[in-house]
Design a protein around this motif. Structure first.
Motif, short mmCIF file in Angstrom:
data_model
loop_
_atom_site.label_atom_id
_atom_site.label_comp_id
_atom_site.label_asym_id
_atom_site.label_seq_id
_atom_site.Cartn_x
_atom_site.Cartn_y
_atom_site.Cartn_z
N SER A 433 0.82 -1.20 0.00
CA SER A 433 0.00 0.00 0.00
C SER A 433 0.86 1.26 0.00
CB SER A 433 -0.92 0.00 1.23
OG SER A 433 -1.63 1.21 1.34
N GLN A 434 1.89 1.29 0.85
CA GLN A 434 2.77 2.46 0.92
C GLN A 434 3.55 2.63 -0.38
OE1 GLN A 434 4.83 1.10 4.41
NE2 GLN A 434 3.76 2.52 5.76
N ALA A 435 4.04 1.53 -0.93
CA ALA A 435 4.81 1.61 -2.17
C ALA A 435 3.95 2.15 -3.31
CB ALA A 435 5.36 0.23 -2.54
N LEU A 436 2.72 1.67 -3.41
CA LEU A 436 1.82 2.12 -4.48
C LEU A 436 1.46 3.59 -4.31
CD1 LEU A 436 -0.55 -0.98 -4.68
CD2 LEU A 436 0.95 -0.17 -6.50
N ILE A 438 3.16 6.01 -2.72
CA ILE A 438 4.29 6.91 -2.95
C ILE A 438 4.69 6.90 -4.43
CG2 ILE A 438 6.72 7.31 -2.41
CD1 ILE A 438 6.13 6.01 0.36
N ALA A 439 4.80 5.71 -5.01
CA ALA A 439 5.16 5.63 -6.43
C ALA A 439 4.12 6.31 -7.30
CB ALA A 439 5.32 4.17 -6.84
N GLY A 440 2.87 6.26 -6.85
CA GLY A 440 1.79 6.86 -7.62
C GLY A 440 1.88 8.36 -7.75
N ARG A 441 2.77 9.00 -6.97
CA ARG A 441 2.95 10.44 -7.08
C ARG A 441 3.71 10.83 -8.34
NH1 ARG A 441 0.51 13.12 -6.33
NH2 ARG A 441 1.44 14.93 -5.33
N ALA A 442 4.34 9.85 -8.98
CA ALA A 442 5.08 10.14 -10.23
C ALA A 442 4.09 10.33 -11.36
CB ALA A 442 6.03 8.99 -10.55
N GLY A 443 4.27 11.40 -12.10
CA GLY A 443 3.36 11.71 -13.20
C GLY A 443 2.07 12.32 -12.67
N ARG A 444 1.51 13.23 -13.45
CA ARG A 444 0.27 13.87 -13.01
C ARG A 444 -0.57 14.19 -14.23
NH1 ARG A 444 -2.12 13.41 -8.16
NH2 ARG A 444 -3.49 15.14 -7.69
N TYR A 445 -1.81 13.76 -14.18
CA TYR A 445 -2.72 13.97 -15.31
C TYR A 445 -2.87 15.47 -15.58
CZ TYR A 445 -7.00 13.71 -18.10
OH TYR A 445 -7.93 13.83 -19.09
N GLY A 446 -2.71 15.85 -16.85
CA GLY A 446 -2.89 17.24 -17.24
C GLY A 446 -1.66 18.10 -17.06
N THR A 447 -0.49 17.49 -16.73
CA THR A 447 0.75 18.26 -16.58
C THR A 447 1.75 17.79 -17.64
OG1 THR A 447 1.91 16.73 -15.09
CG2 THR A 447 0.35 18.28 -14.09
N GLN A 448 2.91 18.45 -17.66
CA GLN A 448 3.94 18.07 -18.63
C GLN A 448 4.49 16.69 -18.34
OE1 GLN A 448 7.69 20.18 -18.19
NE2 GLN A 448 7.01 21.03 -16.22
N PHE A 449 4.30 16.22 -17.09
CA PHE A 449 4.79 14.89 -16.71
C PHE A 449 3.61 13.93 -16.61
CE2 PHE A 449 7.96 17.73 -14.50
CZ PHE A 449 8.99 17.51 -15.42
N SER A 450 2.95 13.68 -17.72
CA SER A 450 1.77 12.83 -17.69
C SER A 450 2.12 11.36 -17.49
CB SER A 450 0.97 12.99 -18.99
OG SER A 450 1.78 12.68 -20.11
N ILE A 451 3.33 10.95 -17.87
CA ILE A 451 3.79 9.59 -17.64
C ILE A 451 4.72 9.60 -16.43
CG2 ILE A 451 5.09 7.63 -18.57
CD1 ILE A 451 4.23 8.46 -21.34
N GLY A 452 4.48 8.69 -15.50
CA GLY A 452 5.30 8.64 -14.30
C GLY A 452 6.30 7.49 -14.36
N TYR A 453 7.46 7.71 -13.76
CA TYR A 453 8.50 6.68 -13.70
C TYR A 453 8.88 6.47 -12.24
CZ TYR A 453 8.93 7.68 -18.69
OH TYR A 453 8.66 7.86 -20.02
N VAL A 454 9.30 5.25 -11.93
CA VAL A 454 9.70 4.94 -10.56
C VAL A 454 10.87 3.97 -10.59
CG1 VAL A 454 7.99 3.07 -10.40
CG2 VAL A 454 8.89 4.11 -8.32
#
Length: 663
Positions: A433-436, A438-454
């Protein structure tokens, strides 16, 4: 050199799972009871027994009592009366002392002892007097059934009649981080005639407060420290944004939103989500959280004879686990967030990154809210030179920091100190749960970083991270409960000589819980504070409120000020702004070392404590507005210190030869 010592310290990782364990074995109920002294009567006619039968031979009394104590039949009769071996022995010691030291025994006891010594009756004749003495010495024996009824926690849904009087519609918004689940729930909140938002953090509640008012929906803010009104004349608004502990279960609303519902399982705060879920009096209750909480929420809702509607959401952007670890901080690039699980790693990593000429934003749990927001704003600003974020898992609950520019999350480590449901401290791999989250903070819908990497910093951690992110969080099976002030007051009525810490221990020991669904949250912090102010003369209700104060008991300065606050309150003397300033050494200068910064953070916590108490005891904590102004000034000083973290570390090396600040 100190830097090498720090590096060695930070790279050390214990190979065993648990580094510190506070063993909690619940003692038998009887051992929680403190025997009361039983004194001989002061009635001037109480020597009638001696006049009728003469003075008792104390040596013969001792022999008779010893014979009485050793008889199996007496022990069996005592057990039938709720007297276990511990109470039996303690009562015997007290009863013997009472019989030997008292010159004026009750008439009936004096005559019976005389007859036993003379052989006119059997030693078993002392049993009624022994049991009477036991009930005087251990008052709970007389009211045990009442105490068990008070601590019967099997049907918590029945504690909230206002909610049960409604036909509530429960809607569960389930999805991972960055799926829009909270967005949809809040849209219903904004469109309702009246509503309440319940968040896990002050910053989350504050963000909804500002967002609601910005959209033209008047909304008040209620946290443990304050109430901010949307209107200038301070009339209550129809909408409220609050921390979950502060939600009213008596006020009717059209819509309620309970965020981060998986916090039901939290060993310390879970009770607040349970209370909100069962008790909020709203026609529609929208709960938001991860899928692991679905089944347990269904069970809770069924216990209240209500139904639930489930809405599932998928992540709006792609999350990619990189094939290689970072290996070196030299490979940090703009948009990266390095996640650490302790302040030491934060400080070390910040120094390493800034030594490469890259500016960092820094966020960790003990920073004031304003400093966290300032650091997040600096990182989010595309025109600012700061392009790297170093943070603890404080970023996990994403709304509160509004961080939209994280392209890649890098785990510095996967080991985190935790507290389990028994209050025991452990070092363990972070949960799925914690890993998901925290990792889920990578990338943000509607921003220049729409794809997240971890990824991870170390090669050996990457397989573990991949395994964690490929799993679903383990389903939650139990949620927290906590004794209320009213329940403790009823206990105090029956056990007036017990102290607060003792009352809580007895309550937990006697409580009846449906352990297939509930657990009692750990009360270590509550008991710690209760023991600290035990000698301070306070009314029970005030003592209970003081012990609920959210303070970090590991910080000596905060604990010292807590004690001063309670003493000043007990003397009915106002805790004014001037008095507070003298106690904390106000005003302060900008921090020059890490120790200075840590002290300013602890002072900020003390001001938070003052505001928390002022919300509950306004008459004796009268200067809340001045203290808030003081907090704003202090926040600015801390922001300055955090912005110059590397300089503070260098100063600490030259002025503090030992690793004191690492403690």
């Amino acid at each position: 050199m100190l830097a090498q010592a720090i590096l060695k310290y930070l790279n050390f990782r214990p190979t065993y799972r648990r580094i510190l364990r506070y063993k909690k074995t619940a003692p038998p109920l009887s051992q929680l009871m403190v025997p009361l002294p039983v004194k001989a009567t002061s009635d001037p006619y109480s020597n009638v027994g001696a006049e009728l039968t003469g003075k008792l031979d104390k040596e013969e009394v001792m022999k008779s009592l010893a014979k009485f104590y050793q008889r199996r039949e007496i022990k069996a009769a005592a057990i039938e009366n709720g007297i276990d071996n511990y109470i039996y022995h303690q009562t015997y010691l007290s009863f013997r002392r009472f019989c030997l030291d008292g010159d004026k025994l009750p008439v009936d006891l004096h005559i019976t002892l005389s007859d036993v010594i003379a052989g006119a009756c059997h030693v078993d004749s002392l049993l009624p007097y022994f049991i009477r003495h036991a009930k005087l010495s251990f008052p709970h024996l007389e009211c045990l059934d009442d105490l068990k009824k008070i601590s019967d926690l099997r049907l918590p849904a029945n504690w909230y009649p206002e909610a049960r009087a409604l036909t509530r519609k429960i809607i569960f918004h389930s999805g991972p981080t960055n799926s829009g689940k909270t967005f949809h729930a809040l849209e219903r909140f904004f469109s309702s005639k009246s509503g309440v938002y319940c968040g896990p953090l002050k910053l989350l509640a504050s963000e909804v407060f500002y967002k609601s008012n910005h959209r033209g929906v008047p909304c008040d803010l209620v946290t443990g420290e304050e109430r901010n009104f949307a209107s200038n004349n301070k009339t209550p608004s129809s909408h409220v944004s609050c921390t979950v502990e502060m939600v009213s279960v008596n006020t009717p609303y059209e819509v309620a939103v309970i965020d981060e519902i998986q916090m039901l399982k939290d060993p310390s705060r879970g009770w607040a989500w349970t209370r909100a879920l069962l008790g909020v009096a709203a026609e529609e209750v929208h709960v938001c959280g991860e899928a692991a909480a679905i089944d347990v929420v269904k069970e809770i809702i069924m216990s209240a004879s209500e139904e639930i509607e489930l809405r599932r959401y998928k992540r709006l952007t792609e999350l990619i686990i990189e094939d290689t670890a970072l290996e070196s901080l030299e490979k940090i690039r703009p948009g990266d967030c390095l996640v650490c699980f302790n302040k030491q790693d934060i400080i070390w990593a910040t120094r390493q990154i800034e030594a490469m000429g890259k500016e960092c934003a820094v966020i960790y749990g003990s920073l004031p809210p304003g400093t966290k927001l300032a650091q997040a704003k600096k990182f989010n600003d595309p025109d600012h030179s700061c392009k790297v974020l170093v943070a603890t898992d404080a970023i996990g609950m994403g709304l509160n920091l509004n961080i939209g520019c994280v392209c890649r999350v890098i785990f510095n480590s996967l080991i985190k100190p935790t507290v389990n449901e028994k209050g025991e401290k452990e070092m363990d791999t972070i949960s799925t749960s914690q890993a998901l989250q925290i990792a889920g903070r990578a990338g943000r819908y509607g921003t220049q970083f729409s794809i997240g990497y971890v990824t991870t910093l170390k090669n050996e951690d990457l397989p573990t991270l991949k395994r964690l992110l490929s799993q679903h969080p383990e389903p939650i099976t139990q949620v927290g409960l906590h004794p209320t002030a009213e329940q403790i007051e009823l206990y105090a009525y029956h056990l007036p000589h017990a102290n607060l810490s003792n009352l809580v221990d007895i309550f937990v020991n006697l409580s009846t819980v449906d352990d297939s669904l509930y657990f009692i949250c750990n009360i270590n912090d509550f008991k710690f504070l209760a023991d600290m102010i035990q000698h301070v003369p306070l009314p029970l209700r005030a003592r209970y409120v003081f012990c609920c104060a959210p303070i970090n008991r590991k910080i000596p300065f905060v604990c010292s000020m807590f004690l001063k606050f309670s003493r000043q309150y007990s003397r009915n003397e106002a805790l004014t702004f001037d008095w507070l300033g003298r106690q904390i050494g106000w005003p302060f200068a900008c921090p020059n070392t890490l120790l200075d910064l840590v002290h300013l953070e602890s002072v900020f916590d003390v001001l938070d404590l003052y505001l928390w108490l002022s919300y509950r005891f306004q008459d004796l904590f009268p200067d809340s507005s001045l203290v808030r102004d003081m907090q704003k000034e202090l926040d600015c000083l801390i922001q300055t210190g955090v912005a110059q973290l590397t300089r503070l570390l260098i100063n600490s090396e030259t002025r503090t030869p030992k690793l004191q600040w690492l403690a």
